[in-house]
Design a protein around this motif. Structure first.
Motif, mmCIF file in Angstrom:
data_model
loop_
_atom_site.group_PDB
_atom_site.id
_atom_site.type_symbol
_atom_site.label_atom_id
_atom_site.label_comp_id
_atom_site.label_asym_id
_atom_site.label_seq_id
_atom_site.Cartn_x
_atom_site.Cartn_y
_atom_site.Cartn_z
ATOM 1 N N GLN A 174 23.001 39.082 47.884
ATOM 2 C CA GLN A 174 22.377 39.419 46.614
ATOM 3 C C GLN A 174 20.867 39.378 46.732
ATOM 4 N N GLY B 169 27.524 46.635 28.684
ATOM 5 C CA GLY B 169 27.506 47.211 30.016
ATOM 6 C C GLY B 169 26.097 47.545 30.463
ATOM 7 N N LEU B 170 26.008 48.129 31.634
ATOM 8 C CA LEU B 170 24.702 48.447 32.203
ATOM 9 C C LEU B 170 24.299 49.885 31.899
ATOM 10 N N PHE C 182 18.091 44.546 35.901
ATOM 11 C CA PHE C 182 18.596 44.299 37.247
ATOM 12 C C PHE C 182 18.177 45.426 38.178
ATOM 13 N N LEU D 146 26.508 49.069 45.532
ATOM 14 C CA LEU D 146 25.321 48.495 44.925
ATOM 15 C C LEU D 146 25.307 46.985 45.111
ATOM 16 N N PHE E 111 23.286 43.894 43.652
ATOM 17 C CA PHE E 111 22.409 43.611 42.524
ATOM 18 C C PHE E 111 21.482 42.440 42.795
ATOM 19 N N GLY E 112 20.312 42.525 42.194
ATOM 20 C CA GLY E 112 19.407 41.400 42.180
ATOM 21 C C GLY E 112 19.854 40.393 41.146
ATOM 22 N N PHE F 32 34.298 51.105 41.096
ATOM 23 C CA PHE F 32 33.971 49.754 41.518
ATOM 24 C C PHE F 32 34.287 48.769 40.385
ATOM 25 N N TYR G 88 33.353 44.898 39.030
ATOM 26 C CA TYR G 88 32.419 43.789 39.129
ATOM 27 C C TYR G 88 32.850 42.685 38.182
ATOM 28 N N GLN H 50 31.011 39.321 36.128
ATOM 29 C CA GLN H 50 29.725 38.748 35.749
ATOM 30 C C GLN H 50 29.946 37.494 34.929
ATOM 31 N N LEU I 44 25.698 40.705 38.504
ATOM 32 C CA LEU I 44 27.011 41.287 38.782
ATOM 33 C C LEU I 44 27.393 41.037 40.233
ATOM 34 N N MET I 45 28.640 40.664 40.427
ATOM 35 C CA MET I 45 29.152 40.485 41.772
ATOM 36 C C MET I 45 30.271 41.490 42.006
ATOM 37 N N LEU I 46 30.149 42.260 43.061
ATOM 38 C CA LEU I 46 31.157 43.256 43.374
ATOM 39 C C LEU I 46 32.460 42.566 43.789
ATOM 40 N N PHE J 24 33.276 38.302 32.334
ATOM 41 C CA PHE J 24 32.987 39.660 31.884
ATOM 42 C C PHE J 24 33.258 40.576 33.068
ATOM 43 N N ILE K 62 33.300 44.356 34.608
ATOM 44 C CA ILE K 62 32.659 45.661 34.401
ATOM 45 C C ILE K 62 33.087 46.611 35.514
#
Lengths: 110, 119
Positions: A3, A42-43, A88, A98, A100-101, B34, B36, B38, B44-46, B91, B93
């Motif tokens: 990460q 969501g993002l 993010f 992806l 993420f930070g 994908f 994820y 959270q 977010l973690m895959l 959560f 996603i």
């Protein structure tokens, strides 16, 4: 962990000020993206910068990328209360996944 | 364009039950989706990468028998949390990638997320 890191973790500014967030990543990338997330939602994709680009603009957003330092920054100019959210960065590498930070929580005070 | 939906948006269940979450790309074909996870105030973690018509690829530490992923069509992927326990509360996603985009500019489009609470 792969990460990425972001700083600051939290940023609080007044409306009208500029907000700058920084991101570092660990591996080589195809592109780097910035996302916004409102609490519990969501993002939303904000902007993508390719690995061969150094700077990109979109409205009030300005993104820079320094692949030699594996870092990127997001600048939001003339911030508004509605910009309050978590931001993010996410790096996309050879696997096209992806990473993420850690995120920056931005609060813009009216 | 590029809208991804998720259903349900919120689910509360008892410990031991299974929960299915759907992720749909509404206006494009998603060859890859994908999933994820959270946790509050975290990133977010895959969990896994799902390719249409093939088995999902899980990230290290994610139990494939616990989190069943099916990607039966180009517009739908499902995540089933089997025998859910309180520690699975999180959560979740999903995102979808348009198979027509090149690697240099491909973007993942995210669903609105599903809040799972296991009692």
């Amino acid at each position: 962990s792969q990460q990425g890191e972001e700083d600051p973790q939290a940023l609080s500014i007044q409306e009208g000020e500029n907000a700058t967030m920084n991101c570092s990543y660990k591996t080589s990338i195809n592109n780097l993206q910035w996302y916004r997330q409102n609490s519990g939602r969501g993002l939303v994709h904000l902007i993508l910068i390719r690995s061969n680009e150094r700077e990109k603009h979109s409205g009030r957003l300005r993104v820079t990328l320094d692949t030699s330092k594996k870092s990127s920054s997001l600048l939001i100019t003339a911030s508004r209360a509605a910009d309050t959210a978590s931001y993010f960065c996410a790096s996309s590498g050879s696997a096209r996944q992806l990473t993420f930070g850690s995120g920056t929580q931005l609060t813009v005070l009216p | 364009g590029a809208v991804v939906s998720q259903h349900p948006s919120r689910v509360i269940c008892k410990s031991g039950t299974s929960v299915k979450i759907e992720c749909r790309s509404l206006d494009f074909q998603a060859t890859t989706m994908f999933w994820y996870r959270q946790f509050p105030k975290q990133s977010l973690m895959l969990m896994a990468t799902s390719n249409e018509g093939s088995k999902a690829t899980y990230e290290q530490g994610v139990e494939k028998d616990k989190f069943l992923i099916n990607h039966a069509s180009l517009t739908l992927s499902t995540l089933t949390v089997t025998s859910a326990h309180p520690e699975d509360s999180s959560f979740y996603i999903c995102s979808a990638r348009n198979g027509r985009e090149r690697a240099s500019t491909d973007t993942q489009y995210f669903g609105p997320g599903t809040r799972l609470t296991v009692l």
